[in-house]
Scaffold this motif. Structure first.
Motif, PDB file in Angstrom:
ATOM      1  N   TYR A  29       0.781  -1.182   0.004  1.00 31.78           N
ATOM      2  CA  TYR A  29      -0.107  -0.019   0.036  1.00 31.78           C
ATOM      3  C   TYR A  29       0.878   1.337   0.045  1.00 31.78           C
ATOM      4  O   TYR A  29       0.413   2.536  -0.268  1.00 31.78           O
ATOM      5  N   GLN A  30       2.192   1.212   0.324  1.00 33.59           N
ATOM      6  CA  GLN A  30       2.971   2.316   0.322  1.00 33.59           C
ATOM      7  C   GLN A  30       3.244   2.744  -1.094  1.00 33.59           C
ATOM      8  O   GLN A  30       3.129   2.092  -2.070  1.00 33.59           O
ATOM      9  N   GLU A 242       2.227  12.160   8.962  1.00 32.02           N
ATOM     10  CA  GLU A 242       1.509  13.364   8.516  1.00 32.02           C
ATOM     11  C   GLU A 242       2.250  14.758   8.797  1.00 32.02           C
ATOM     12  O   GLU A 242       2.287  15.684   8.063  1.00 32.02           O
ATOM     13  N   ALA A 243       2.737  14.775  10.112  1.00 38.17           N
ATOM     14  CA  ALA A 243       3.426  16.067  10.674  1.00 38.17           C
ATOM     15  C   ALA A 243       4.701  16.035   9.782  1.00 38.17           C
ATOM     16  O   ALA A 243       5.166  17.382   9.247  1.00 38.17           O
ATOM     17  N   ILE A 244       5.370  15.043   9.483  1.00 35.12           N
ATOM     18  CA  ILE A 244       6.633  15.124   8.529  1.00 35.12           C
ATOM     19  C   ILE A 244       6.516  15.616   7.145  1.00 35.12           C
ATOM     20  O   ILE A 244       7.119  16.579   6.581  1.00 35.12           O
ATOM     21  N   ASN A 245       5.333  15.073   6.580  1.00 32.05           N
ATOM     22  CA  ASN A 245       4.959  15.453   5.404  1.00 32.05           C
ATOM     23  C   ASN A 245       4.326  16.698   5.233  1.00 32.05           C
ATOM     24  O   ASN A 245       3.878  17.176   4.175  1.00 32.05           O
ATOM     25  N   SER A 253      -0.941  14.090  -3.795  1.00 25.86           N
ATOM     26  CA  SER A 253      -2.223  13.971  -3.082  1.00 25.86           C
ATOM     27  C   SER A 253      -2.903  12.605  -2.773  1.00 25.86           C
ATOM     28  O   SER A 253      -3.563  12.313  -1.586  1.00 25.86           O
ATOM     29  N   VAL A 254      -2.422  11.632  -3.652  1.00 23.87           N
ATOM     30  CA  VAL A 254      -3.188  10.254  -3.468  1.00 23.87           C
ATOM     31  C   VAL A 254      -2.262   9.460  -2.240  1.00 23.87           C
ATOM     32  O   VAL A 254      -3.066   8.909  -1.473  1.00 23.87           O
ATOM     33  N   LYS A 258      -4.486   8.341   1.199  1.00 23.77           N
ATOM     34  CA  LYS A 258      -4.164   6.762   1.569  1.00 23.77           C
ATOM     35  C   LYS A 258      -4.020   7.194   3.043  1.00 23.77           C
ATOM     36  O   LYS A 258      -4.538   6.350   4.069  1.00 23.77           O
ATOM     37  N   ASN A 259      -2.772   7.968   3.708  1.00 26.94           N
ATOM     38  CA  ASN A 259      -2.556   7.942   4.963  1.00 26.94           C
ATOM     39  C   ASN A 259      -3.682   8.375   5.692  1.00 26.94           C
ATOM     40  O   ASN A 259      -4.049   7.878   6.973  1.00 26.94           O
TER      41      ASN A 259
END
Length: 463
Positions: A29-30, A242-245, A253-254, A258-259
């Motif tokens: 899924y990554q 989420e914080a890192i990115n 966006s995909v 997903k996350n």
């Protein structure tokens, strides 16, 4: 999220790959391997350019490679870590070491060159060291030995590139964009670590042999510092991700969608969603059988079309649209979204020919194929979401093959006329979106039949 949830570990990459017989799995899924030629060249140049000369000796230079985010406990031995962030660097490092191992063995075994026996022994020893200490875990039982980096998309090709015998790796044929990039990266490293190319790029030291140069490259590539963040809680790791990115490291966006989905689901539905996400990638990556087009499809392009055809909601990009619609969605609503995307990915694959159009009735197959290919070649991209809903309706048995052909013929002719008459692009886009959603919802609704879809298409033609 408290600071006690994780502890960063500062390591050099050599210790990471050779540590405690752990191995690193990149789940299906990554995000697939995505580094292009520019990224690969930068990676190579960063390594080779940092090797210096100290009188008659080669010297290495420390540098920071980045952060790697893992699911698991870092003090565990012989455990698998799921790689949540940093998979591109780990995969590239593994390809680099694999190419170095092959080059070292081939040069050492080439009796036509002028290497001394000492240099041949040095290269053989380097290749063995890479294999046994970095590319494989060091288990007593051979059956327990694992590759230290494992990927899912392209795993067989990945294995053949690194460990395949002889020149067979030259004949690998990719069946998705990730596999194409894996081959390109490996081929680049293989070429540029060979004696002639390496000598052009590395600092010159009088009297240094190729074996010394290649050993210096190995020491340099093992020396970069990374920060390992290993976390046992999936919820915590998604928050960190989420914080890192959100701070300058721009994901597609995909990937953010997903996350967000995985972060909102508990363990059991999350596992189901991960399997479905893997199935989407599989549907879009099936091997071509004689088609002229690229034998794989973009996740980003698919989700853009999928959203246009089946969803509502506004936003500047797919992620914003998803958050606006599904930000407060229930578990079942999220599961339904992923399940629908999985089913729709097959439709997208079929309309792009990944099944060689065999899904379409034999008597009408060539007509459908001709219309679909014409739409792509003429770049009527605005109409493709609408086209996909027609294929969806056909695969749901809500329209017959003949009706599909007639409607595709109409759409193709209409699109050609609009392109010749300079119809405003935004007007066409709104029209296509309107009818894509209408046809999808009618064909999806329970209690609706072929006549309902036919009536919807009739209204579209009259609009």
């Amino acid at each position: 999220m408290g600071s006690s949830d994780f502890t960063p570990h500062v390591e050099n990459i050599g210790n990471v790959l050779g540590r405690n017989d752990n191995w690193f799995d990149i789940p299906r899924y990554q995000r697939d391997y995505a580094w292009d030629k520019r990224n690969i060249k930068t990676f190579y140049d960063d390594i080779v350019s940092r090797i210096g000369a100290n009188n008659t000796n080669l010297s290495i230079t420390p540098y920071f490679l980045g952060t790697i985010l893992l699911l698991g406990k870092w003090d565990d031995s012989h455990k698998r870590f799921d790689v949540i962030d940093g998979q591109q660097r780990l995969t590239t490092m593994y390809l680099f070491l694999g190419a170095m191992m092959r080059v070292a063995e081939e040069v050492a075994g080439d009796g036509s060159n002028s290497l001394s026996q000492e240099d041949r022994d040095t290269l053989h020893a380097l290749a063995s060291r890479i294999l046994k200490q970095k590319l494989k875990t060091q288990d007593i039982k051979e059956s327990d030995i694992k590759n230290t980096v494992q990927i899912n998309t392209g795993s067989d090709l990945f294995e053949d590139l690194i460990f395949g015998k002889g020149d067979a790796w030259h004949n690998q044929h990719p069946c998705c964009d990730a596999e194409k990039k894996l081959i390109e990266a490996y081929a680049f490293f293989y070429k540029n670590l060979a004696p002639e190319e390496l000598s052009k790029n590395i600092v010159h030291v009088d009297g240094a042999s190729y074996a010394e140069y290649l050993n210096a490259v190995y020491e340099q590539v093992m020396y970069p510092t990374v920060i390992i963040i290993a976390v046992s809680s999936e919820k915590t790791i998604n928050e960190i991700f989420e914080a890192i990115n959100s701070k300058g490291k721009h994901l597609d966006s995909v990937d953010l969608v997903k996350n967000a989905i995985f972060n909102k689901l508990s363990s059991q539905p999350q596992d189901e969603a991960k399997k479905e996400w893997g199935k989407i990638k599989e549907n879009l990556s099936k091997e071509s059988k004689g088609l002229d087009d690229e034998p794989w499809l973009s996740m980003a392009e698919f989700f853009k079309l999928f959203w246009t055809a089946t969803q509502s909601g506004r936003g500047s990009d797919l992620y914003q649209k998803f958050e606006n619609v599904y930000g407060n969605a229930s578990v079942n609503e999220l599961k339904d979204f992923v399940h629908l995307a999985t089913r729709y990915s097959k439709v997208y694959a079929d309309m792009n020919g990944l099944s060689n159009y065999f899904v379409f009735q034999k008597d009408y197959r060539e007509y459908v194929k001709s219309d679909l290919i014409a739409m792509k070649e003429l770049r009527f991209t605005q109409a493709m979401a609408l086209v996909s809903t027609l294929v969806w309706a056909y695969e749901q048995n809500k329209i017959k093959a003949r009706f599909l052909v007639e409607t595709l013929d109409f759409l193709l002719a209409f699109s050609i006329i609009c392109s010749m008459s300079n119809t405003p692009s935004n007007k066409l886009t709104k029209l296509y979106k309107k009818w894509a959603k209408s046809i999808f919802h009618v064909s999806q609704a329970s209690g609706k039949n072929m006549q309902d879809v036919a009536n919807c298409v009739k209204e579209m033609k009259e609009d």
